[in-house]
Design a protein around this motif. Structure first.
Motif, PDB file in Angstrom:
ATOM      1  N   GLN A 140     -51.575   6.717 -18.425  1.00 40.95           N
ATOM      2  CA  GLN A 140     -51.837   7.206 -17.171  1.00 40.95           C
ATOM      3  C   GLN A 140     -50.362   7.180 -16.625  1.00 40.95           C
ATOM      4  OE1 GLN A 140     -54.281   3.910 -15.972  1.00 40.95           O
ATOM      5  NE2 GLN A 140     -55.995   5.223 -15.591  1.00 40.95           N
ATOM      6  N   ILE A 141     -50.541   8.239 -15.873  1.00 42.52           N
ATOM      7  CA  ILE A 141     -49.198   8.520 -14.895  1.00 42.52           C
ATOM      8  C   ILE A 141     -49.425   7.823 -13.634  1.00 42.52           C
ATOM      9  CG2 ILE A 141     -47.619  10.095 -13.731  1.00 42.52           C
ATOM     10  CD1 ILE A 141     -48.383  12.330 -16.084  1.00 42.52           C
ATOM     11  N   VAL A 142     -48.690   6.602 -13.434  1.00 43.98           N
ATOM     12  CA  VAL A 142     -49.243   5.773 -12.396  1.00 43.98           C
ATOM     13  C   VAL A 142     -48.193   5.630 -11.082  1.00 43.98           C
ATOM     14  CG1 VAL A 142     -50.635   4.103 -13.745  1.00 43.98           C
ATOM     15  CG2 VAL A 142     -48.181   3.810 -13.779  1.00 43.98           C
ATOM     16  N   THR A 143     -46.900   5.943 -11.408  1.00 38.61           N
ATOM     17  CA  THR A 143     -46.084   5.950 -10.195  1.00 38.61           C
ATOM     18  C   THR A 143     -45.087   7.166 -10.416  1.00 38.61           C
ATOM     19  OG1 THR A 143     -44.558   4.620  -9.034  1.00 38.61           O
ATOM     20  CG2 THR A 143     -44.653   4.483 -11.419  1.00 38.61           C
ATOM     21  N   GLY A 144     -44.505   7.677  -9.413  1.00 40.03           N
ATOM     22  CA  GLY A 144     -43.544   8.906  -9.270  1.00 40.03           C
ATOM     23  C   GLY A 144     -42.808   8.920  -8.028  1.00 40.03           C
ATOM     24  N   ASP A 145     -41.955   9.860  -8.264  1.00 36.06           N
ATOM     25  CA  ASP A 145     -40.892  10.194  -6.962  1.00 36.06           C
ATOM     26  C   ASP A 145     -40.699  11.845  -6.981  1.00 36.06           C
ATOM     27  OD1 ASP A 145     -38.905   9.507  -5.240  1.00 36.06           O
ATOM     28  OD2 ASP A 145     -37.738   9.939  -6.895  1.00 36.06           O
ATOM     29  N   THR A 146     -40.413  12.205  -5.833  1.00 39.96           N
ATOM     30  CA  THR A 146     -40.070  13.791  -5.859  1.00 39.96           C
ATOM     31  C   THR A 146     -38.659  13.644  -4.986  1.00 39.96           C
ATOM     32  OG1 THR A 146     -42.208  14.259  -6.082  1.00 39.96           O
ATOM     33  CG2 THR A 146     -40.430  15.885  -5.350  1.00 39.96           C
ATOM     34  N   LYS A 147     -37.843  14.405  -5.598  1.00 41.57           N
ATOM     35  CA  LYS A 147     -36.645  14.519  -4.750  1.00 41.57           C
ATOM     36  C   LYS A 147     -36.404  16.181  -5.072  1.00 41.57           C
ATOM     37  CE  LYS A 147     -34.806  10.532  -3.894  1.00 41.57           C
ATOM     38  NZ  LYS A 147     -35.850   9.470  -4.416  1.00 41.57           N
ATOM     39  N   VAL A 148     -35.827  16.611  -3.670  1.00 44.04           N
ATOM     40  CA  VAL A 148     -35.673  18.156  -3.646  1.00 44.04           C
ATOM     41  C   VAL A 148     -34.333  18.417  -3.385  1.00 44.04           C
ATOM     42  CG1 VAL A 148     -36.055  20.273  -2.361  1.00 44.04           C
ATOM     43  CG2 VAL A 148     -38.067  18.501  -2.824  1.00 44.04           C
ATOM     44  N   VAL A 149     -33.487  19.014  -4.064  1.00 43.56           N
ATOM     45  CA  VAL A 149     -32.179  19.474  -3.863  1.00 43.56           C
ATOM     46  C   VAL A 149     -31.935  21.040  -3.347  1.00 43.56           C
ATOM     47  CG1 VAL A 149     -31.152  17.837  -5.308  1.00 43.56           C
ATOM     48  CG2 VAL A 149     -31.762  20.057  -6.250  1.00 43.56           C
ATOM     49  N   GLU A 150     -30.906  21.412  -2.731  1.00 46.09           N
ATOM     50  CA  GLU A 150     -30.806  22.598  -2.033  1.00 46.09           C
ATOM     51  C   GLU A 150     -30.752  23.647  -3.422  1.00 46.09           C
ATOM     52  OE1 GLU A 150     -28.846  19.711  -2.179  1.00 46.09           O
ATOM     53  OE2 GLU A 150     -27.096  20.874  -1.756  1.00 46.09           O
ATOM     54  N   ARG A 151     -31.315  25.002  -2.898  1.00 40.89           N
ATOM     55  CA  ARG A 151     -31.200  25.903  -3.709  1.00 40.89           C
ATOM     56  C   ARG A 151     -29.881  26.343  -4.372  1.00 40.89           C
ATOM     57  NH1 ARG A 151     -34.930  30.239  -2.296  1.00 40.89           N
ATOM     58  NH2 ARG A 151     -35.516  28.912  -0.539  1.00 40.89           N
ATOM     59  N   GLY A 152     -29.932  26.274  -5.800  1.00 35.92           N
ATOM     60  CA  GLY A 152     -28.843  26.399  -6.382  1.00 35.92           C
ATOM     61  C   GLY A 152     -28.061  25.125  -7.096  1.00 35.92           C
ATOM     62  N   ALA A 153     -28.746  24.114  -6.440  1.00 35.09           N
ATOM     63  CA  ALA A 153     -28.198  22.693  -7.010  1.00 35.09           C
ATOM     64  C   ALA A 153     -28.709  22.324  -8.334  1.00 35.09           C
ATOM     65  CB  ALA A 153     -28.562  21.728  -5.915  1.00 35.09           C
ATOM     66  N   ILE A 154     -30.113  22.923  -8.776  1.00 34.15           N
ATOM     67  CA  ILE A 154     -30.467  22.889 -10.132  1.00 34.15           C
ATOM     68  C   ILE A 154     -31.140  24.175 -10.264  1.00 34.15           C
ATOM     69  CG2 ILE A 154     -30.365  20.142 -10.212  1.00 34.15           C
ATOM     70  CD1 ILE A 154     -33.848  20.563 -10.117  1.00 34.15           C
ATOM     71  N   ASP A 155     -31.599  24.317 -11.748  1.00 39.30           N
ATOM     72  CA  ASP A 155     -32.375  25.328 -11.971  1.00 39.30           C
ATOM     73  C   ASP A 155     -33.536  25.109 -12.090  1.00 39.30           C
ATOM     74  OD1 ASP A 155     -31.322  24.151 -14.161  1.00 39.30           O
ATOM     75  OD2 ASP A 155     -30.371  25.895 -14.894  1.00 39.30           O
ATOM     76  N   GLY A 156     -34.277  25.011 -10.753  1.00 42.89           N
ATOM     77  CA  GLY A 156     -35.843  24.636 -10.997  1.00 42.89           C
ATOM     78  C   GLY A 156     -36.312  23.368 -11.102  1.00 42.89           C
ATOM     79  N   ILE A 157     -36.345  22.815 -12.048  1.00 40.10           N
ATOM     80  CA  ILE A 157     -37.142  21.396 -12.223  1.00 40.10           C
ATOM     81  C   ILE A 157     -36.342  20.576 -13.376  1.00 40.10           C
ATOM     82  CG2 ILE A 157     -39.001  22.447 -13.356  1.00 40.10           C
ATOM     83  CD1 ILE A 157     -40.803  20.197 -12.104  1.00 40.10           C
TER      84      ILE A 157
END
Lengths: 337, 337
Positions: free
Chosen positions: A124-141
């Motif tokens: 089971q995937i029971v806990t998580g977190d999502t961060k978003v970085v600016e366009r260009g800071a990473i490639d996608g995910i």
């Protein structure tokens, strides 16, 4: 220590420089006996319950490839690290780092893929977190998963239990994941389609441990491939390992690509294979159990543990000589997982 | 659901869009009762042992800031998520994603900082992973930590136990972390220096739970700030929360910066603060315990739980009116943690 002044791609290869980074930079600071065991998962004892705990970050490029995607990989990779710790995978965390502008449909596809892999693996995937970085800071995910498993009673995966005479089994053909990702990344048209072996191995490992709980060592040959994984075992156990080159299963189409591009399949990442060390009297029944599992159809013995040369891996070549196999040095294929 | 076709920075804000992403995209797929509780940490029962499990990825920019760095943050943030789950933090994993070319000296400084924070918090970093991506693919370093803690016996942090009449305590001044990071990022010279409050709260929380194990709710107001954290509590409990604006502690220098730049300190991230909900008869002793701790010197009651308006947070303003406080919408300061 000789790791230079700056981080190189090879520090993430899973090979020699990765090893030096961990032993030279992280381990001395985080100094504790659990980390010092340097297994795929940490063994914890919390109030008498034996747990395995592990983490991996996934930065594979491209994020979709034949046979899987970064989501499936993020679940399978961590599930497999728990499985080879002799544990039943139970719970995962999921930490997403997303690039601004990522198509929501892609995220949904990746999340769906994680859900399917988790269901197959019984976690089971029971806990998580999502961060978003600016366009260009990473490639996608990028995705990190950490996992908790319950160590099977009576199972004790440990370097200290590896002894000369034990057989080395691998659960199938090597290099499929690396070549599938690489060909997708570079848009190569291969003579025959290659599909990643990315799969959760918890079921097959459970079958193995049910009939042979005394198995001393399991390992999944991911980054750095079979050669690096076996070198780690040799280093940790102080034993030698001698392989039979002709016994090592590699698909002809993978061999062909490797010949053309100069890769060695023994160093290519796998994401659905397990190395099993077994006492000779257990070999046949363990092999039978593995071969009866869809992910282990091509399981075979590829060598044995030897007393010498201590801490090293040798390979008897097809033409009769013996050469030493080192850990991966440098980096063959960055961002393979 | 209305989250558009593409990922926005605000999906990582910890506010409304983050919430919609989790409830709309992840939760339906990962579907399980543990995740559905939507606490800072997941509560697990493994063979009768009560554990908390949590994860966060850290992408703070810049990676060094007054009062801390990405390493200290990565340890404190996850330790604090375990602490506010009513658990004693025990073990952390550490997943590094490094940019090719990162100075090794910087990595060493960050790792050292993690080691210090872990020692203070009483946790061991027991397993890890390092990936390296090409120059330009990220800016320097991202760290994921996941953590396991043992839930204190008799402690049960739960939305179901939040009731009207309980006091809302906060452990100190709001907004220090966000403004410290923001000023460092933009090279602002502030009238007075601002230092992040980044700190491990496990010790203070343990003190609170020792004298008041019946505390119904703890929360750390990180991304999205106090207003968002209280809105989450209101939403999960179906209770109202009414704050007294004049009681909410904010340093004058933070107020000044917020006035000039148009930020609201109630929505700014904190990394060393805890919100504690307590029965009125426990307020004095909990406050006393908090104030006697270096990280809780400025603890105070800022409001109370009310029966209505159900699921909403109101604030009595300095001039006597009452306005509603929503979750953070949009994104005030991306990459604050």
């Amino acid at each position: 220590m000789n790791i230079g002044d700056r981080i190189l791609l090879a520090h993430g290869s899973g090979g020699k420089l990765s090893h030096e980074l961990v032993t030279g930079v992280m381990a001395p600071v985080f100094d504790n006996s659990i980390l010092a065991e340097m297994h795929d998962g940490a063994f914890l004892n919390i109030k008498g319950v034996q747990l395995a705990f592990t983490t991996d970050s996934y930065v594979v490029k491209p994020r979709f490839f034949p046979g899987g995607d970064i989501g499936k990989l993020a679940v399978c990779g961590t599930v497999n690290d728990l499985a080879v710790s002799g544990a039943e995978p139970l719970y995962l965390s999921a930490g997403f780092v997303l690039e601004e502008g990522l198509a929501l449909a892609e995220l949904e596809r990746i999340v769906a893929s994680m859900g399917l892999a988790a269901a197959e693996a019984g976690v089971q995937i029971v806990t998580g977190d999502t961060k978003v970085v600016e366009r260009g800071a990473i490639d996608g995910i990028y995705i990190n998963t950490a996992g908790i498993g319950a160590v099977f009673p009576g199972v004790h995966i440990s370097a200290g239990r590896v002894k000369p005479g034990q057989d080395v089994i691998v659960s199938g053909c090597l290099g499929d994941h690396a070549i599938a990702v690489m060909s997708e990344r570079h848009g190569l048209t291969l003579p025959a389609p290659v599909v990643s072996d990315c799969a959760p191995l918890a079921g097959m490992v459970k079958d193995i441990l049910k009939i042979a709980p005394q198995v001393p060592m399991l390992r999944d040959p991911t980054r750095g491939g079979l050669a690096t994984a076996l070198n780690e075992i040799a280093l940790q156990t102080g034993m030698g390992i001698l392989l039979e080159e002709t016994a090592i299963p590699v698909r002809p189409e993978i061999k062909a690509v490797c010949d053309i591009l100069g890769f060695d399949p023994l160093y290519l990442a796998n994401e659905g294979k397990v190395i099993v060390l077994v006492e000779k009297q257990d070999t046949e029944k363990v092999l039978a159990a593995m071969k009866s599992h869809p992910y282990g159809l091509h399981s075979c013995v590829i060598g044995a543990v030897t007393a010498r040369p201590a801490g090293q891996v040798g390979i008897k070549t097809a033409i009769g000589g013996t050469r030493m196999l080192d850990m991966l040095t440098g980096e063959q294929l960055p961002r393979i997982c």
